[in-house]
Structures are given as C-alpha cells and as structure tokens.
Design a protein around this motif. Structure first.
Motif, PDB file in Angstrom:
ATOM      1  N   UNK A  89      -0.496 -42.341 -42.616  1.00 26.07           N
ATOM      2  CA  UNK A  89      -1.776 -41.798 -43.064  1.00 26.07           C
ATOM      3  C   UNK A  89      -2.808 -41.925 -41.955  1.00 26.07           C
ATOM      4  N   UNK A  90      -3.576 -40.853 -41.713  1.00 32.69           N
ATOM      5  CA  UNK A  90      -4.629 -40.946 -40.691  1.00 32.69           C
ATOM      6  C   UNK A  90      -5.755 -41.848 -41.154  1.00 32.69           C
ATOM      7  N   UNK A  91      -6.582 -42.287 -40.235  1.00 32.87           N
ATOM      8  CA  UNK A  91      -7.770 -43.053 -40.577  1.00 32.87           C
ATOM      9  C   UNK A  91      -8.848 -42.083 -41.058  1.00 32.87           C
ATOM     10  N   UNK A  92      -9.314 -42.293 -42.286  1.00 33.24           N
ATOM     11  CA  UNK A  92     -10.287 -41.375 -42.856  1.00 33.24           C
ATOM     12  C   UNK A  92      -9.722 -39.967 -42.877  1.00 33.24           C
ATOM     13  N   UNK A  93     -10.470 -39.020 -42.342  1.00 32.36           N
ATOM     14  CA  UNK A  93     -10.002 -37.638 -42.220  1.00 32.36           C
ATOM     15  C   UNK A  93      -9.504 -37.341 -40.821  1.00 32.36           C
ATOM     16  N   UNK A  94      -9.250 -38.412 -40.065  1.00 34.79           N
ATOM     17  CA  UNK A  94      -8.676 -38.258 -38.732  1.00 34.79           C
ATOM     18  C   UNK A  94      -9.587 -38.790 -37.637  1.00 34.79           C
ATOM     19  N   UNK A  95      -8.982 -39.583 -36.738  1.00 34.20           N
ATOM     20  CA  UNK A  95      -9.682 -40.083 -35.558  1.00 34.20           C
ATOM     21  C   UNK A  95      -8.914 -39.669 -34.318  1.00 34.20           C
ATOM     22  N   UNK A  96      -9.631 -39.552 -33.200  1.00 35.94           N
ATOM     23  CA  UNK A  96      -8.993 -39.323 -31.911  1.00 35.94           C
ATOM     24  C   UNK A  96      -9.473 -40.396 -30.946  1.00 35.94           C
ATOM     25  N   UNK A 122     -13.284 -46.298 -15.468  1.00 39.27           N
ATOM     26  CA  UNK A 122     -12.373 -47.449 -15.548  1.00 39.27           C
ATOM     27  C   UNK A 122     -11.308 -47.354 -16.641  1.00 39.27           C
ATOM     28  N   UNK A 123     -10.885 -46.146 -17.000  1.00 40.05           N
ATOM     29  CA  UNK A 123      -9.894 -46.029 -18.057  1.00 40.05           C
ATOM     30  C   UNK A 123     -10.430 -46.569 -19.369  1.00 40.05           C
ATOM     31  N   UNK A 124     -11.674 -46.202 -19.687  1.00 37.60           N
ATOM     32  CA  UNK A 124     -12.275 -46.735 -20.906  1.00 37.60           C
ATOM     33  C   UNK A 124     -11.993 -45.801 -22.081  1.00 37.60           C
ATOM     34  N   UNK A 125     -12.125 -46.345 -23.273  1.00 37.29           N
ATOM     35  CA  UNK A 125     -11.708 -45.637 -24.479  1.00 37.29           C
ATOM     36  C   UNK A 125     -12.913 -45.242 -25.325  1.00 37.29           C
ATOM     37  N   UNK A 126     -12.895 -44.013 -25.807  1.00 37.38           N
ATOM     38  CA  UNK A 126     -13.871 -43.530 -26.783  1.00 37.38           C
ATOM     39  C   UNK A 126     -13.120 -43.126 -28.047  1.00 37.38           C
ATOM     40  N   UNK A 127     -13.673 -43.473 -29.205  1.00 34.87           N
ATOM     41  CA  UNK A 127     -13.126 -43.029 -30.477  1.00 34.87           C
ATOM     42  C   UNK A 127     -14.026 -41.931 -31.025  1.00 34.87           C
ATOM     43  N   UNK A 128     -13.425 -40.816 -31.438  1.00 36.79           N
ATOM     44  CA  UNK A 128     -14.189 -39.730 -32.042  1.00 36.79           C
ATOM     45  C   UNK A 128     -13.626 -39.425 -33.427  1.00 36.79           C
ATOM     46  N   UNK A 129     -14.470 -38.918 -34.311  1.00 37.62           N
ATOM     47  CA  UNK A 129     -13.998 -38.503 -35.630  1.00 37.62           C
ATOM     48  C   UNK A 129     -13.657 -37.020 -35.586  1.00 37.62           C
ATOM     49  N   UNK A 131     -13.992 -33.778 -36.799  1.00 37.67           N
ATOM     50  CA  UNK A 131     -14.918 -33.019 -37.641  1.00 37.67           C
ATOM     51  C   UNK A 131     -15.370 -31.807 -36.834  1.00 37.67           C
ATOM     52  N   UNK A 132     -14.730 -30.670 -37.068  1.00 36.74           N
ATOM     53  CA  UNK A 132     -15.011 -29.470 -36.281  1.00 36.74           C
ATOM     54  C   UNK A 132     -16.481 -29.081 -36.339  1.00 36.74           C
ATOM     55  N   UNK A 133     -17.079 -29.138 -37.530  1.00 37.81           N
ATOM     56  CA  UNK A 133     -18.477 -28.702 -37.680  1.00 37.81           C
ATOM     57  C   UNK A 133     -19.436 -29.599 -36.913  1.00 37.81           C
ATOM     58  N   UNK A 134     -19.100 -30.884 -36.830  1.00 40.16           N
ATOM     59  CA  UNK A 134     -19.970 -31.828 -36.123  1.00 40.16           C
ATOM     60  C   UNK A 134     -19.628 -31.936 -34.644  1.00 40.16           C
ATOM     61  N   UNK A 135     -18.578 -31.231 -34.215  1.00 38.13           N
ATOM     62  CA  UNK A 135     -18.188 -31.267 -32.812  1.00 38.13           C
ATOM     63  C   UNK A 135     -17.431 -32.514 -32.412  1.00 38.13           C
ATOM     64  N   UNK A 136     -16.692 -33.097 -33.355  1.00 44.64           N
ATOM     65  CA  UNK A 136     -15.891 -34.311 -33.082  1.00 44.64           C
ATOM     66  C   UNK A 136     -16.715 -35.390 -32.380  1.00 44.64           C
ATOM     67  N   UNK A 137     -17.762 -35.910 -33.032  1.00 43.63           N
ATOM     68  CA  UNK A 137     -18.655 -36.859 -32.348  1.00 43.63           C
ATOM     69  C   UNK A 137     -18.019 -38.226 -32.117  1.00 43.63           C
ATOM     70  N   UNK A 138     -18.385 -38.887 -31.002  1.00 44.47           N
ATOM     71  CA  UNK A 138     -17.957 -40.268 -30.778  1.00 44.47           C
ATOM     72  C   UNK A 138     -18.542 -41.168 -31.868  1.00 44.47           C
ATOM     73  N   UNK A 139     -17.831 -42.261 -32.165  1.00 41.77           N
ATOM     74  CA  UNK A 139     -18.289 -43.168 -33.211  1.00 41.77           C
ATOM     75  C   UNK A 139     -18.027 -44.605 -32.758  1.00 41.77           C
ATOM     76  N   UNK A 140     -18.938 -45.507 -33.114  1.00 40.44           N
ATOM     77  CA  UNK A 140     -18.844 -46.901 -32.697  1.00 40.44           C
ATOM     78  C   UNK A 140     -17.970 -47.692 -33.667  1.00 40.44           C
ATOM     79  N   UNK A 141     -17.441 -48.840 -33.209  1.00 42.37           N
ATOM     80  CA  UNK A 141     -16.668 -49.702 -34.113  1.00 42.37           C
ATOM     81  C   UNK A 141     -17.460 -50.105 -35.350  1.00 42.37           C
ATOM     82  N   UNK A 142     -18.755 -50.378 -35.165  1.00 48.99           N
ATOM     83  CA  UNK A 142     -19.589 -50.779 -36.293  1.00 48.99           C
ATOM     84  C   UNK A 142     -19.705 -49.661 -37.327  1.00 48.99           C
TER      85      UNK A 142
END
Length: 226
Positions: A89-96, A122-129, A131-142
């Motif tokens: 199962x994906x997280x929520x409706x999907x994370x990248x 530096x090979x750092x990681x971003x998590x995005x949700x 959501x096509x309409x929102x443009x797959x925005x980055x999201x924080x751990x909090x």
C-alpha cells in the motif's frame, strides 16, 4: 486478471495468487514533448520505452534484493513487459522520494536564484506528495506526521532507504562512466507494515549523463547492461 489501476507509465492488475502484475507502457513523464522524470504528467510516447524500463527495473531490483534492500519485486517477463510484485500500500495517496546529486530539473526551477545549473549537490533527499493539481509539492517530515501519512520513524526510514538505494545505483552507473544527476523512487508498506521499495527503477525516473551528454532513457539499458 482484474485491472485495479491505470497509471501514467504502467497499468496494475490483480493476480489470483494475491500478488499484482505491472504492465509497462511506452509513455514517459515530461512536458511539451520533452522527457522530465520530475514532471507529474505524461509528456510523450517513446516506442520501446516500456521494454527498456522493465529491463533496467529487473536489473536494479534483483541487485537490491541481493543487497538486502526490501522491495516488492518477485519476477518479470521481459517479452510481455510485465512484472509481478507483492501487495503493498502506498503512503497516503502516494509519495515520491527524490535523491539529487546535481542542481537540475524542478530543483533548479525552484532555486535558480541561488544556484547555478548542474552545481553538485550532496545526494540529499526530498519527499513529495503525488498530487497532479498541486504540482507534486515537497513535504516535510513534520507535515507528513501531522497529516497522518507517515510517522517520523517511517520518514527516517524513507530518507535512509532512498539515500542507500540511490548511492548503489550511482555507483553502478559510474562503473560505465555514467553520472546520476537525480532519481525518483517510490515506497509503500507491505502486509506486515514494513517500508519497502515499490514501482520501478528505470531510465524513465532518473536523469543520467556521460560527461556533458544527456543519456536518453531508451539508450540506458544498452549502455549499462551490454
């Protein structure tokens, strides 16, 4: 088989044994006819893309399984462009999860005021949700925890797995004088609730160069696997 999902680059079918089958298509993400792994829409159709993506996916998933990385991969059929995977199962409706080694793509579009194109990262990681309409925005751990999508512990695991997997892929590419600029991965939970790698690992979700030459996703299997 019952089709349970129709995606941009793959369709998903439910198998009788409880697993799922991914059917790879010849579509890739991009905009205005130009491939871009960071885009959230189908940009173009490339003959042979499905076959090329599956060949790389098979290679990388089998490598990761040998390295002890938890994935959904079971087996694949190159001729029919299908891959069997365990249920997840994906997280929520999907994370990248995107690991970045160079300032290109959406990162450069967002922060170009502060950084030059192709600057080392530096090979750092971003998590995005997803959501096509929102443009797959980055999201924080909090925010992920506040929204009930992941716990902080799961987010830590997402960051660690993304970096570990991306570094392995970067090293494999470097053996062929290929440089990984960025890569997009997806994760989910298996039936026991463990965080595992899902989806695919192919030229369609990474940006690769040899020197100053951009490597088309369809060329990557030939350069890497031959």
């Amino acid at each position: 088989m019952k089709k349970v999902y129709e995606g941009k680059t793959k369709d998903v079918y439910e198998l009788e044994n409880g697993n799922y089958e991914l059917k790879f298509k010849d579509t890739v993400t991009g905009k205005d006819g130009v491939f871009d792994p960071g885009e959230n829409q189908v940009g173009l159709t490339m003959d042979g893309a499905g076959d090329a993506n599956l060949k790389l996916t098979k290679f990388f998933f089998e490598l990761l399984n040998k390295r002890g990385i938890p994935t959904h991969y079971v087996n694949c059929d190159i001729e029919n462009k299908t891959m069997e995977v365990i249920a997840a199962k994906p997280f929520g409706k999907g994370l990248e999860a995107i690991c970045r080694y160079k300032a290109v793509g959406s990162y450069l579009r967002r922060y170009g005021l502060y950084i030059k194109e192709k600057t080392d990262l530096p090979g750092f990681v971003e998590i995005t949700i997803k959501d096509d309409k929102a443009g797959d925005p980055p999201i924080s751990p909090e925010s992920l925890e506040i929204l009930g999508i992941t716990s902080l512990e799961e987010t830590k695991m997402l960051y660690k797995l993304t970096k570990d997997i991306s570094d392995i892929i970067k090293e494999v590419l470097a053996e062929k004088d290929l440089e990984l600029y960025d890569i997009k991965l997806e994760f989910g939970r298996d039936k026991e609730g463990n965080v595992i790698l899902i989806d695919e690992i192919s030229g369609g979700n990474m940006r690769v160069y040899r020197g100053d030459e951009y490597i088309d996703p369809l060329r990557l299997p030939g350069l890497l696997l031959d």
